[in-house]
Design an enzyme around this catalytic site. Structure first.
Site: not given
Ligand SMILES: C[S@@+](CC[C@H](N)C(=O)[O-])C[C@H]1O[C@@H](n2cnc3c(N)ncnc32)[C@H](O)[C@@H]1O
Length: 417
Positions: A158
């Protein structure tokens, strides 16, 4: 299928990112003076903590709390259904857990940050969780999963949209909505669920939302966009999120229904504490509804003594945002005032309840533990987080409150079966 089959085990350890070396994390630049103030503060706090934990600090003034809220009660487990889910950006598993309790089967979960992925692995050892470079959603060939997945869910980072950031949207290379959309277009699942901060629906991102997210998907999917408050599902925290739910036009006959509140929290808002004027809507329109269950205030939920005042906790801030990693969940100045009224100390969150009890706060307010923060976000106590305190707070603060995810998943299930 080769690429994915080769990695069909969550025990695979590839190249991964420790802590937040992952390139999506950008700390705010600090001046040398600011950095020094933070450094001195954290040294002093660390020393006080060591003293307290060695029994050389002031004696405990609170009992170790026994939470009254059991988040399991907010999302009773449904029997397993046949629908297979792909989880993207899984974090510490908030959305995953909600879908799990609604009976969906997780086919694969992808998360770049190792510590967060390990949280899911240790709670659900049989799941296929990919992390580090294997969990990086960029450059995956999702076509290999075509016909294997019924639902894709995910909360793309986000930070590009959040009011707490620079709000650069698509200009921010951490904007991973294009990757989420690519996965949908390549797999063509029956349905998808995306979650994000409310700021995504601000005027500023209207063109982005319409042209980059809705337009590429609306040919094949009927899309519902709606906002939910976690407290409407019994989570004792002020937390609004926006959901985009899409159902394939050619496959789905039944209509999706936006989840209805199960809990009333109007009684907890007598002293409204809006952290941002743009976030008023869901709370301002509230009228009490006697047909609903009463949401607990945060003190009651945590099992703290009655001080004649209770309310929702202010929005928990992620330990992975802000100028540096932090063990504070404080999100704003107005939140600080609310915490003071609640007589809860939002900084220096302890690793467990015993340490919180022993490390007495200067103002005598209740010190939180990571387990308390988990309850405040709607995670059952059985869900154990992996990593250092700041990392756990990062996973909690980034997550979708599981009971809120559960109700979205449940309505999706009703539309799909
Ligand atoms: C907003 S959090 C998601 C939280 C999750 N939906 C939950 O309910 O617990 C976004 C996540 O995306 C991950 N992220 C960022 N870039 C990414 C990538 N290129 N591939 C996979 N995950 C990624 C981050 O590490 C983070 O944990």
């Amino acid at each position: 299928m080769k690429e994915i089959e080769q990695r069909k085990t969550n025990k695979h350890i590839g190249h991964y990112f420790e802590g937040t070396d992952a390139n999506w994390y950008i700390g705010r630049n600090l001046t040398d003076e600011e950095r020094e103030v933070f450094r001195q503060r954290s040294i002093a706090s660390h020393q006080a903590k060591i003293k307290a934990l060695n029994g050389d600090g002031p004696p405990p003034i609170h009992k170790i709390n026994v939470p009254k809220l059991n988040p399991e009660d907010l999302m009773p487990k449904l029997k397993q259904n046949h629908l297979k889910v792909l989880s993207l950006f899984s974090g510490g598993g908030g959305l995953d857990l909600g879908f799990d309790h609604a009976g969906f089967q997780h086919y694969e979960s992808y998360e770049i940050m190792r510590d967060a992925a390990v949280t899911i692995v240790q709670n659900r050892p049989k799941w296929n969780v990919f992390y580090g470079e294997d969990g990086n959603v960029r450059n995956k060939n999702w076509k290999l999963l075509k016909d294997k997945i019924d639902v894709i869910h995910g909360g793309p980072p986000c930070q590009p949209f959040s009011l707490a950031g620079y709000q650069r949207g698509s200009e921010d290379d951490r904007d991973l909505f294009p990757e989420f959309i690519r996965a949908i277009l390549e797999i063509k699942p029956k349905a998808f669920v995306a979650e994000n901060v409310k700021a995504l629906t601000n005027k500023k991102f209207e063109t982005y939302l319409n042209q980059r997210i809705i337009s590429p998907l609306s040919q094949d999917y009927k899309i519902f966009m709606f906002e939910l408050s976690a407290a409407s599902f019994g989570v004792p925290q002020k937390r609004d999120r926006v959901f985009l739910v899409g159902l394939r036009k050619d496959k789905i006959s039944k209509k999706f229904v936006i989840p209805k509140s199960t809990h009333d929290f109007s009684h907890l808002l007598s002293n409204k504490n809006h952290q941002n004027p743009q976030q008023l809507s869901l709370f301002d329109e509230l009228i009490s509804d006697d047909s609903l269950l009463k949401c607990m205030g945060v003190r009651e939920a945590l099992g703290l003594p009655n001080i004649g005042y209770d309310a929702l906790s202010p929005t928990i801030r992620s330990g992975l945002t802000g100028p540096r990693h932090t063990t504070s969940i404080l999100s704003s100045v107005s939140a600080q005032k609310q915490w003071e009224k609640l007589e809860i100390w939002p900084n220096g969150v302890a690793k467990d309840r015993l340490s919180a009890n022993q490390f007495v706060t200067k103002n005598g307010h209740f010190r939180l533990s990571v387990q308390d923060c988990g309850i405040m976000q709607g995670f059952p106590k059985s869900w154990v987080f992996n990593g250092a305190v700041y990392m756990i707070l990062g996973q909690i603060g980034n997550s979708v409150a599981p009971p809120m995810a559960y109700h979205v998943a449940k309505e999706l299930l009703n539309a799909l079966i």
